[in-house]
Design a protein around this motif. Structure first.
Motif, short mmCIF file in Angstrom:
data_model
loop_
_atom_site.label_atom_id
_atom_site.label_comp_id
_atom_site.label_asym_id
_atom_site.label_seq_id
_atom_site.Cartn_x
_atom_site.Cartn_y
_atom_site.Cartn_z
N PHE A 164 -7.55 28.49 -16.29
CA PHE A 164 -6.36 28.54 -15.87
C PHE A 164 -6.14 28.90 -14.21
CE2 PHE A 164 -5.09 29.08 -20.34
CZ PHE A 164 -3.97 27.97 -20.19
N SER A 165 -7.25 29.48 -13.90
CA SER A 165 -7.37 29.95 -12.63
C SER A 165 -8.34 28.94 -11.70
CB SER A 165 -7.90 31.05 -11.97
OG SER A 165 -9.31 31.23 -12.73
N GLY A 166 -9.39 28.23 -12.17
CA GLY A 166 -10.32 27.34 -11.77
C GLY A 166 -11.40 28.11 -11.06
N GLU A 167 -11.36 29.34 -11.48
CA GLU A 167 -12.68 30.09 -10.81
C GLU A 167 -13.68 30.42 -11.64
OE1 GLU A 167 -9.89 33.00 -7.72
OE2 GLU A 167 -11.20 33.93 -9.26
N GLY A 168 -14.81 30.47 -11.18
CA GLY A 168 -16.04 30.80 -11.78
C GLY A 168 -16.45 29.98 -13.26
#
Length: 278
Positions: A164-168
Motif C-alpha cells: 500500500f505504500s510502495g516502499e521496500g
C-alpha cells in the motif's frame, strides 16, 4: 435470424462490454490493484482448498481414512504449497532477474520502486496470509501454535505496508523467497501422515529441507541485510514505520528461522543415524 436471437446477442455483447469496462477501469486500475489482488488471493485460497479436497478424496487412499481435522490440515497445506510455489517464483524473478530493482538500469531510489506486477504479487500473498491466519484461529491450535501466528502476522503486516505504500518491495520479495522451503515442509507432513516416515523419499526430502532452509532462510537473510547496508542512505529516506519494518521483521523472522533450523539439523541427524543403524 429472429429478432429474439438478435436481442439476446445484443444483450450478451452489452454485458460483455460492461464487464470489460469494470475489469479495465476498476479491477485492473492502478488505484484498485492492492484491494482487488488481496480479495482475489483470499478467493483463490478457497478455490485451492476445494480442489485439494475433491482431488484427494477421489485419488488418495490416505485422505479417505483421515480424521476431519487431518483433512482440513491436508487441504490447508495444499493452499500453502501452491502459494509458496507462486510467491517464491515471483520473488526469485524480481530479486535476481527483473530489471525493476536493478541498480544498473535505474537512477531513482530502489526502496521506492514498484510495478503493477510486483504489487499484484504482494496483494495475492496478503490474501493468503489472511486466509491462513483465519484457518489457524478457527482451528487453534490444531493448525499451528503461537509461533505461526507471530510469523504470519509479521509477514502480513510487512507485505501489506510494502504493497500500500510502495516502499521496500525489493526487501519484501527477498524475505518472501524463504517460502521456497514450504513445499518441502508440507511434503514431510504428507509423507508422515501417509505412513512413509521410514521411506527413502522422507530421508531425501529431509536433506532438501536442510539445504533449502540454509540457503533461503539463513544465507539469503544475511545477503538482504548486506544489501540494506549498501543502500542505507536510501533506506533512511523511507517512512519511519517502513524503516522499522525493514530491520525489525527480517530480524524477528531470522531469529525464528535459526531456532527452527536447529530443530531441522537435529531431525536430519536423528534420521540419518537411524538409516545408518539399519
Amino acid at each position: 435470424m429472429s429478432s429474439t436471437s438478435l436481442q439476446t446477442i445484443g444483450a450478451i455483447k452489452a454485458y460483455h462490454h460492461q464487464a470489460q469496462h469494470l475489469v479495465n477501469n476498476y479491477l485492473l486500475a492502478d488505484p484498485f490493484i492492492p484491494y482487488t489482488s488481496v480479495l482475489t488471493g483470499i478467493f483463490l485460497c478457497k478455490v485451492v482448498y476445494d480442489l485439494c479436497h475433491f482431488i484427494s478424496n477421489s485419488h488418495s487412499k490416505t485422505y479417505i481414512i483421515l480424521t476431519k481435522i487431518q483433512r482440513i490440515e491436508w487441504n490447508n497445506r495444499g493452499i500453502s504449497t501452491v502459494h509458496a510455489i507462486f510467491i517464491s517464483a515471483m520473488s526469485l524473478y524480481f530479486v535476481f532477474w527483473s530489471d525493476l530493482f536493478s541498480d544498473r538500469w535505474h537512477n531513482d531510489l530502489v526502496v521506492f520502486r514498484s510495478s503493477l506486477l510486483s504489487s499484484l504479487g504482494l496483494g495475492l500473498s496478503i490474501g493468503y496470509f489472511i486466509a491462513d491466519l483465519g484457518m489457524i484461529f478457527w482451528k487453534y491450535p490444531s493448525l499451528g501454535g503461537l509461533e505461526y501466528i507471530v510469523h504470519h502476522s509479521l509477514s502480513g503486516v510487512a507485505v501489506a505496508y510494502s504493497l500500500f505504500s510502495g516502499e521496500g518491495q525489493l526487501y519484501t520479495y527477498m524475505v518472501l523467497i524463504s517460502e521456497i522451503t514450504t513445499p518441502e515442509i508440507n511434503l514431510r507432513w504428507y509423507l508422515d501422515t501417509a505412513g512413509m516416515k521410514k521411506s527413502m523419499a522422507y530421508v531425501v526430502n529431509g536433506v532438501f529441507i536442510f539445504l533449502a532452509w540454509l540457503v533461503a532462510r539463513i544465507l539469503l537473510f544475511i545477503y538482504m541485510f548486506y544489501h540494506v547496508y549498501l543502500h542505507y542512505n536510501q533506506v533512511m529516506r523511507m517512512h519511519i514505520f517502513g524503516y522499522a519494518l525493514v530491520f525489525g521483521v527480517p530480524a524477528a523472522l531470522g531469529v525464528m528461522n535459526l531456532i527452527w533450523f536447529g530443530k531441522i539439523v537435529r531431525g536430519v541427524k536423528k534420521t540419518l543415524a537411524k538409516r545408518c543403524e539399519c
